[in-house]
Motif scaffolding. Structure first.
Motif, PDB file in Angstrom:
ATOM      1  N   SER A  13      18.119 -36.164 -17.168  1.00  0.00           N
ATOM      2  CA  SER A  13      18.589 -37.419 -16.596  1.00  0.00           C
ATOM      3  C   SER A  13      19.088 -38.309 -17.725  1.00  0.00           C
ATOM      4  O   SER A  13      18.796 -38.063 -18.894  1.00  0.00           O
ATOM      5  N   ARG A  15      20.572 -42.666 -18.553  1.00  0.00           N
ATOM      6  CA  ARG A  15      20.783 -44.023 -18.076  1.00  0.00           C
ATOM      7  C   ARG A  15      21.520 -44.808 -19.137  1.00  0.00           C
ATOM      8  O   ARG A  15      21.428 -44.510 -20.331  1.00  0.00           O
ATOM      9  N   ALA A  20      20.193 -47.942 -13.563  1.00  0.00           N
ATOM     10  CA  ALA A  20      19.400 -46.912 -12.901  1.00  0.00           C
ATOM     11  C   ALA A  20      19.697 -45.537 -13.518  1.00  0.00           C
ATOM     12  O   ALA A  20      20.827 -45.238 -13.904  1.00  0.00           O
ATOM     13  N   ALA A  21      18.649 -44.738 -13.616  1.00  0.00           N
ATOM     14  CA  ALA A  21      18.814 -43.401 -14.177  1.00  0.00           C
ATOM     15  C   ALA A  21      19.471 -42.483 -13.144  1.00  0.00           C
ATOM     16  O   ALA A  21      19.295 -42.634 -11.939  1.00  0.00           O
ATOM     17  N   ARG A  22      20.250 -41.542 -13.616  1.00  0.00           N
ATOM     18  CA  ARG A  22      20.825 -40.523 -12.742  1.00  0.00           C
ATOM     19  C   ARG A  22      20.478 -39.157 -13.299  1.00  0.00           C
ATOM     20  O   ARG A  22      20.376 -38.964 -14.514  1.00  0.00           O
ATOM     21  N   GLU A  37      25.612 -42.887  -9.065  1.00  0.00           N
ATOM     22  CA  GLU A  37      24.841 -44.122  -9.164  1.00  0.00           C
ATOM     23  C   GLU A  37      25.426 -45.164  -8.234  1.00  0.00           C
ATOM     24  O   GLU A  37      26.622 -45.188  -7.972  1.00  0.00           O
ATOM     25  N   SER A  43      24.261 -53.778 -13.800  1.00  0.00           N
ATOM     26  CA  SER A  43      23.730 -52.570 -14.416  1.00  0.00           C
ATOM     27  C   SER A  43      24.567 -52.268 -15.643  1.00  0.00           C
ATOM     28  O   SER A  43      25.729 -52.649 -15.746  1.00  0.00           O
TER      29      SER A  43
END
Length: 466
Positions: A13, A15, A20-22, A37, A43
């Motif tokens: 993952s 970020r 937000a993490a993907r 995302e 962000s």
């Protein structure tokens, strides 16, 4: 890769900043697919939904990724909001409002000054207008130098108060400029006074802006924060310029309307400035915040958080000192005999000497060459503790007894009271210091006003006399 049930497995993952993490998943054919995302304004990055898979076989790209929102990249520091203080956004929003109002007020004032100098008047003398302008500028230059010498060392200690003071003084200067054409005989004197005030504003405003920028920068990114603040202000001033082009033709022939607009804009300007300065939460202690925190600690046994103390801090005390506490004074101002030196040094081992003048309610502190930030903080706490003995708020038992002795007549010797409060602080200050650190205060540095005098002294000068 996929498991026996054919489900995708998340391999990694990523970020961007605080976004937000993907995740990245392996699908059945061995290719990689990145999750989309949700696009959010603040962000650190945003992505749009994937259009395919990105893997080892030369597949189509999985996402169309944009590193930063366009406006955020231009007007906010890199890494926002993690790279700045928590109060950054609220302060900058109100600061933009006040800058917009100030820009419009400044346009009205500039129009009045040009009218008073003679722009548009065929009978006006160019040499007279030039002389007036030169006198105005030279007065301001001298005022800038004198003010920087007089109050420059206090601007860091009370940055919020001086910031608000500078903006109010700027409004007063613009008011003088607007009214100057009404009194042509005193025109030169009025605009010189106005320019003098504006030069003071430039010193106080610029210096406090730098102090607040240092507070907001949390990743050694002071230059980036300052640059983006300049970009925000330029955008606001540009908007103010466009509005001024529409506003000035409508009010230029109506002095009463001009004054009405100016007062409305000034009210908005002062209110926005107050809200901007009130939004700032400084985690370092100056005299005002230390006084509030110490009083609360003595009364309730707990330390105020930086947010609470900043909300209670008075904002109108920047020009005159609120407390009669002098740190770093020269030793020769306090002692003139061996006996007085003995009284100062007797009974404690702290690297500072403290003198309390009960009649004037003044505390003066001599600092040792070895005095660090913690010593300065203790000395300031000691001085404020002595001042609390002459107040009316509740105090712990030992201090309440000392207060009763101070109020009883004849007054108890100041040297004896200082000596006793040294013993009280030996027990009280470690608890207070730990409470400060636990509450989130930065005790390794401070914004207490300290002069540069330092001294050394023998621990027992009376033995040398014998």
């Amino acid at each position: 890769m996929a498991d026996d049930a054919g489900l995708e497995i998340q391999l990694c993952s990523e970020r961007f900043g605080s976004g937000a993490a993907r995740g990245c998943r392996a699908v059945a054919d061995g290719s990689l697919q990145w999750e989309a995302e949700e696009r959010r304004w603040f962000s650190g990055a945003f992505t749009v939904k994937p259009r395919g898979r990105n893997g080892g076989g030369g597949g189509t790209p999985g996402t169309a990724s944009l590193p930063l929102s366009g406006l955020q990249a231009v007007f906010l520091p890199q890494g926002f909001p993690d790279s700045v203080s928590p109060d950054y956004l609220s302060y900058q929003l109100w600061d933009s409002v006040q800058a917009f109002a100030s820009s419009l007020s400044g346009s009205l004032a500039t129009q009045a000054v040009l009218l008073g100098i003679g722009v548009g008047n065929a009978k006006a003398s160019v040499s007279a207008a030039t002389a007036t302008w030169l006198v105005k500028d030279s007065t301001g230059m001298l005022g800038r130098i004198v003010f920087a010498w007089w109050k420059g060392s206090q601007l860091d200690c009370n940055a919020k108060q001086w910031r608000l003071f500078a903006d109010i003084l700027n409004d007063m200067a613009m008011f003088l400029e607007i009214t100057a054409p009404i009194y042509p005989i005193c025109f030169t004197l009025i605009i010189c006074t106005s320019n003098l005030a504006k030069c003071i504003v430039s010193v106080a405003g610029g210096a406090t802006r730098a102090a607040l920028t240092m507070h907001q920068a949390r990743r050694n990114n002071m230059a980036d924060v300052a640059a983006k603040d300049s970009s925000q202000e330029t955008l606001v001033n540009l908007a103010g310029l466009l509005v001024s082009l529409l506003m000035l033709p409508l009010v230029s022939h109506w002095p009463s309307v001009t004054l009405g607009c100016f007062f409305l804009l000034t009210a908005l300007h002062i209110y926005a400035n107050y809200r901007a300065v009130r939004a700032i939460v400084m985690e370092t202690l100056n005299e005002g915040r230390l006084r509030l925190v110490l009083e609360h600690f003595l009364q309730r046994g707990e330390v105020l958080s930086p947010t609470s103390a900043n909300q209670m801090e008075p904002l109108w005390t920047g020009f005159w000192p609120f407390l009669s506490l002098s740190l770093g004074v020269p030793l020769h101002h306090l002692v003139s005999s061996v006996l007085e030196l003995q009284q100062l040094t007797e009974g404690h081992q702290e690297p500072y000497l403290l003198h309390w003048d009960q009649s004037r309610n003044q505390v003066k502190v001599v600092l040792s060459q070895t005095a660090g930030p913690e010593t300065v903080l203790r000395a300031a706490t000691h001085g404020l503790l002595l001042r609390a003995l002459q107040g009316d708020g509740p105090l712990p038992g030992v201090l309440e007894e000392l207060r009763n002795q101070v109020r009883a007549g004849p007054k108890k010797d100041s040297w004896a009271i200082v000596k006793e409060t040294h013993h009280v602080l030996d027990k009280l200050f470690p608890k207070f210091l730990k409470g400060l650190q636990d509450a989130g205060w930065k005790t390794e540095k401070h914004h207490l006003e300290v002069d540069e005098w330092r001294a050394t002294w023998l621990p027992s000068p009376e033995k040398k006399v014998l």
